[in-house]
Design a protein around this motif. Structure first.
Motif, PDB file in Angstrom:
ATOM      1  N   ARG A   1       0.825  -1.207   0.000  1.00  0.00           N
ATOM      2  CA  ARG A   1       0.000   0.000   0.000  1.00  0.00           C
ATOM      3  C   ARG A   1       0.859   1.257   0.000  1.00  0.00           C
ATOM      4  O   ARG A   1       0.521   2.264  -0.645  1.00  0.00           O
ATOM      5  CB  ARG A   1      -0.945  -0.008   1.193  1.00  0.00           C
ATOM      6  N   ALA A   2       1.983   1.222   0.709  1.00  0.00           N
ATOM      7  CA  ALA A   2       2.869   2.384   0.739  1.00  0.00           C
ATOM      8  C   ALA A   2       3.397   2.687  -0.658  1.00  0.00           C
ATOM      9  O   ALA A   2       3.462   3.864  -1.077  1.00  0.00           O
ATOM     10  CB  ALA A   2       4.027   2.141   1.700  1.00  0.00           C
ATOM     11  N   GLN A   3       3.751   1.660  -1.408  1.00  0.00           N
ATOM     12  CA  GLN A   3       4.242   1.883  -2.767  1.00  0.00           C
ATOM     13  C   GLN A   3       3.125   2.388  -3.676  1.00  0.00           C
ATOM     14  O   GLN A   3       3.350   3.245  -4.548  1.00  0.00           O
ATOM     15  CB  GLN A   3       4.851   0.596  -3.314  1.00  0.00           C
ATOM     16  N   GLU A   4       1.920   1.897  -3.491  1.00  0.00           N
ATOM     17  CA  GLU A   4       0.782   2.404  -4.263  1.00  0.00           C
ATOM     18  C   GLU A   4       0.545   3.886  -3.992  1.00  0.00           C
ATOM     19  O   GLU A   4       0.069   4.617  -4.875  1.00  0.00           O
ATOM     20  CB  GLU A   4      -0.467   1.600  -3.912  1.00  0.00           C
ATOM     21  N   GLN A   5       0.894   4.325  -2.769  1.00  0.00           N
ATOM     22  CA  GLN A   5       0.696   5.721  -2.387  1.00  0.00           C
ATOM     23  C   GLN A   5       1.901   6.595  -2.704  1.00  0.00           C
ATOM     24  O   GLN A   5       1.950   7.753  -2.299  1.00  0.00           O
ATOM     25  CB  GLN A   5       0.362   5.796  -0.894  1.00  0.00           C
ATOM     26  N   GLY A   6       2.889   6.053  -3.421  1.00  0.00           N
ATOM     27  CA  GLY A   6       3.985   6.856  -3.904  1.00  0.00           C
ATOM     28  C   GLY A   6       5.319   6.660  -3.230  1.00  0.00           C
ATOM     29  O   GLY A   6       6.314   7.289  -3.619  1.00  0.00           O
ATOM     30  N   ALA A   7       5.406   5.812  -2.216  1.00  0.00           N
ATOM     31  CA  ALA A   7       6.692   5.567  -1.569  1.00  0.00           C
ATOM     32  C   ALA A   7       7.622   4.811  -2.516  1.00  0.00           C
ATOM     33  O   ALA A   7       7.188   3.978  -3.321  1.00  0.00           O
ATOM     34  CB  ALA A   7       6.500   4.781  -0.275  1.00  0.00           C
ATOM     35  N   ARG A   8       8.905   5.094  -2.418  1.00  0.00           N
ATOM     36  CA  ARG A   8       9.917   4.482  -3.285  1.00  0.00           C
ATOM     37  C   ARG A   8      10.642   3.368  -2.539  1.00  0.00           C
ATOM     38  O   ARG A   8      11.209   3.595  -1.470  1.00  0.00           O
ATOM     39  CB  ARG A   8      10.907   5.548  -3.747  1.00  0.00           C
ATOM     40  N   LEU A   9      10.613   2.164  -3.090  1.00  0.00           N
ATOM     41  CA  LEU A   9      11.284   1.030  -2.461  1.00  0.00           C
ATOM     42  C   LEU A   9      12.781   1.125  -2.716  1.00  0.00           C
ATOM     43  O   LEU A   9      13.234   1.151  -3.866  1.00  0.00           O
ATOM     44  CB  LEU A   9      10.740  -0.287  -3.021  1.00  0.00           C
ATOM     45  N   VAL A  10      13.571   1.164  -1.649  1.00  0.00           N
ATOM     46  CA  VAL A  10      15.025   1.258  -1.745  1.00  0.00           C
ATOM     47  C   VAL A  10      15.650  -0.128  -1.681  1.00  0.00           C
ATOM     48  O   VAL A  10      16.558  -0.463  -2.451  1.00  0.00           O
ATOM     49  CB  VAL A  10      15.589   2.161  -0.627  1.00  0.00           C
ATOM     50  N   THR A  11      15.181  -0.954  -0.779  1.00  0.00           N
ATOM     51  CA  THR A  11      15.684  -2.324  -0.654  1.00  0.00           C
ATOM     52  C   THR A  11      14.639  -3.162   0.055  1.00  0.00           C
ATOM     53  O   THR A  11      13.786  -2.655   0.778  1.00  0.00           O
ATOM     54  CB  THR A  11      17.022  -2.372   0.111  1.00  0.00           C
ATOM     55  N   GLY A  12      14.714  -4.482  -0.131  1.00  0.00           N
ATOM     56  CA  GLY A  12      13.780  -5.393   0.513  1.00  0.00           C
ATOM     57  C   GLY A  12      12.443  -5.430  -0.213  1.00  0.00           C
ATOM     58  O   GLY A  12      12.362  -5.298  -1.429  1.00  0.00           O
TER      59      GLY A  12
END
Length: 489
Positions: A348-359
């Protein structure tokens, strides 16, 4: 002393007075989080067993409170020594309980012994009261007495059972109370060894009782009329139920709950030290399953990209695996439900625009059977989003940027929690301003340790009320009586 089974686990029993019972009102299948397999059957206390344990503790209270303070101190100091002597067993049991990595497990044993020793040292130096008047109005002499409550009902958390015991038991016993402790059925093993060592230390049977159980046992303990105070570590939802039950009789309650602690990093900080500390505290402590961890990282704009890269590189270097292997930093999370919760929040965080750095994905291969989730770093997180506002209770770090001190404070205080706060800066004047401004029960600066025995530890808002640690933590287990003597014959 408990007999260790072939699986390396002590048999879990109900410790009621001098008895050790292998049967209760029900049974729980304990699942080893590292393997996903059932490794033990846990007897569960029901309301009848809770009632019996409380009554035995109530009878033992009369003996324990009249025990000379020097003897109570001696027993607690011996208990601290015994915990240290059995560190290897506690490390193994921590891995079985909840997948605690051995390095963290050893640090936990050391910290637990320090907490027990701290309150053992207070036991014969108790603040028993103060003089309020001498030949005051009407010639009265007045003073106060600080007296133990009686039976303390303690419900401890699954994520840190040994530390939860160490943060509650020695203070309550030093004050002269007796206890009935309900550990989580998810993590029963450490409590068994701890109960053995309490007896070996010379604390009388019945003063300390352990009854593994589920919610019905917890409810029976909280509502029992002979339980005079409740100490609970856990989440806000359960705390609301406990508080409502205690409100019926105005029973006092100590609540150590969750957190969404902000970690403020300024451009003038030692960035390498800040990056290592921030990353380890987010992932290396119980795989992110702890209440006071700095799970919101707020970074000054001018160093934001550089610092995010440092965090990502360190996090991706942490070994995730068998908690008993010495180079493992992150063990598994507690169960499948935790994996599901973490995965859904990260998605959900990625759907809301957060950028995945690792994991960001459950680990497979040789770790597929266990509940392994890697250190996961998400940058550019919306401060109003779920990930920034709700406790994940897993190895997930949310990173946000700020432009100046005013914005940093506003972001840090933009949460319903208020447990811990972290600051990284070389500007001493700034650190003083920030310490004052952060709305938390604890603030640590430039890598100082948190939740240590000599300082009070507690929160505000959804993080609870009251304190564990320090003199304040001892005073939680007394009530105050006002006394006056007049001139009448």
């Amino acid at each position: 002393m408990s007999v260790i089974t072939e699986q390396g686990l002590p048999p879990v029993t109900l410790r009621i007075g001098a008895e050790s019972r292998a049967r209760g009102a029900g049974v729980h299948e304990h699942v080893n989080p590292a393997t996903g397999q059932v490794d033990a059957l846990i007897p569960l206390a029901g309301p009848d067993e809770v009632d019996e344990a409380v009554k035995i503790a109530h009878a033992a209270f009369a003996v324990w409170r009249s025990t000379p303070a020097t003897e109570r101190s001696k027993a607690l100091l011996k208990l601290a020594d015994l915990v240290e002597e059995h560190s290897g067993e506690f490390v193994a049991l921590g891995a079985a309980d909840n997948g605690l990595a051995s390095a963290t497990g050893q640090a936990t044993v050391t910290a637990a012994a320090q907490w027990i020793r701290y309150y053992g040292g207070w036991a014969d130096k108790l603040p028993l009261g103060r003089i309020t008047s001498v030949v005051g109005a009407g010639g009265n002499f007045g003073h106060t007495l600080r007296q133990p409550y009686g039976v303390i009902g303690a419900i401890i958390t699954w994520n840190a059972p040994l530390m939860s015991l160490a943060m509650k038991v020695p203070a309550a016993l030093a004050a002269g109370n007796s206890m009935v402790v309900k550990p989580s059925e998810l993590t029963p093993f450490s409590s068994m060894l701890f109960a053995d060592l309490v007896r070996e230390a010379g604390i009388p049977d019945g003063v300390f009782n352990v009854i593994p159980g589920g919610p019905d046992a917890g409810a029976a303990l909280v509502e029992h009329p002979l339980v005079k105070k409740v100490s609970f570590t856990g989440g806000p939802d359960t705390a609301r139920k406990i508080t409502a039950a205690c409100a019926k009789t105005f029973k006092p309650v100590l609540l150590e709950l969750g957190g969404k602690s902000a970690n403020l990093v300024f451009a003038d900080a030692d960035l390498d030290a800040a990056a290592m500390h921030s990353t380890f505290m987010s992932f290396g402590i119980m795989s992110g399953q702890a209440c006071a961890l700095p799970t919101r990282l707020l970074v000054e704009d001018s160093i934001y990209d550089e610092f995010v890269a440092k965090i990502g590189a360190i996090a991706s270097s942490f070994k995730v695996g068998n908690p008993l292997e010495p180079d493992t930093i992150c063990g598994p999370v507690i169960n499948q439900a935790a994996v599901d919760r973490i995965e859904s929040m990260v998605a959900r965080a990625q759907e809301q625009g957060a950028r995945l750095v690792t994991g960001g994905a459950r680990l497979g291969g040789e770790l597929a059977e266990g509940f392994y989730y890697p250190p996961t770093v998400l940058a550019d997180v919306d401060p109003a989003s779920e990930l920034a506002q709700k406790e994940v209770f897993g190895p997930v770090l949310a990173i946000m940027r700020f432009t100046d001190e005013t914005e940093a404070i506003a972001l840090a205080n933009n949460t319903d929690y208020g447990l811990s706060g972290y600051i990284w800066t070389s500007d001493s004047r700034r650190s003083i301003r920030l310490v004052e401004a952060l709305e938390t029960g604890e603030v640590v600066v430039n890598g100082a340790p948190n939740a240590v025995a000599e300082r009070p530890f507690g929160g505000i808002g959804l993080s609870g009320n009251g304190n564990e640690g320090g003199l304040e933590g001892l005073e939680e287990f007394f009530w105050t009586k006002s006394v006056a003597y007049g001139n009448g014959q």
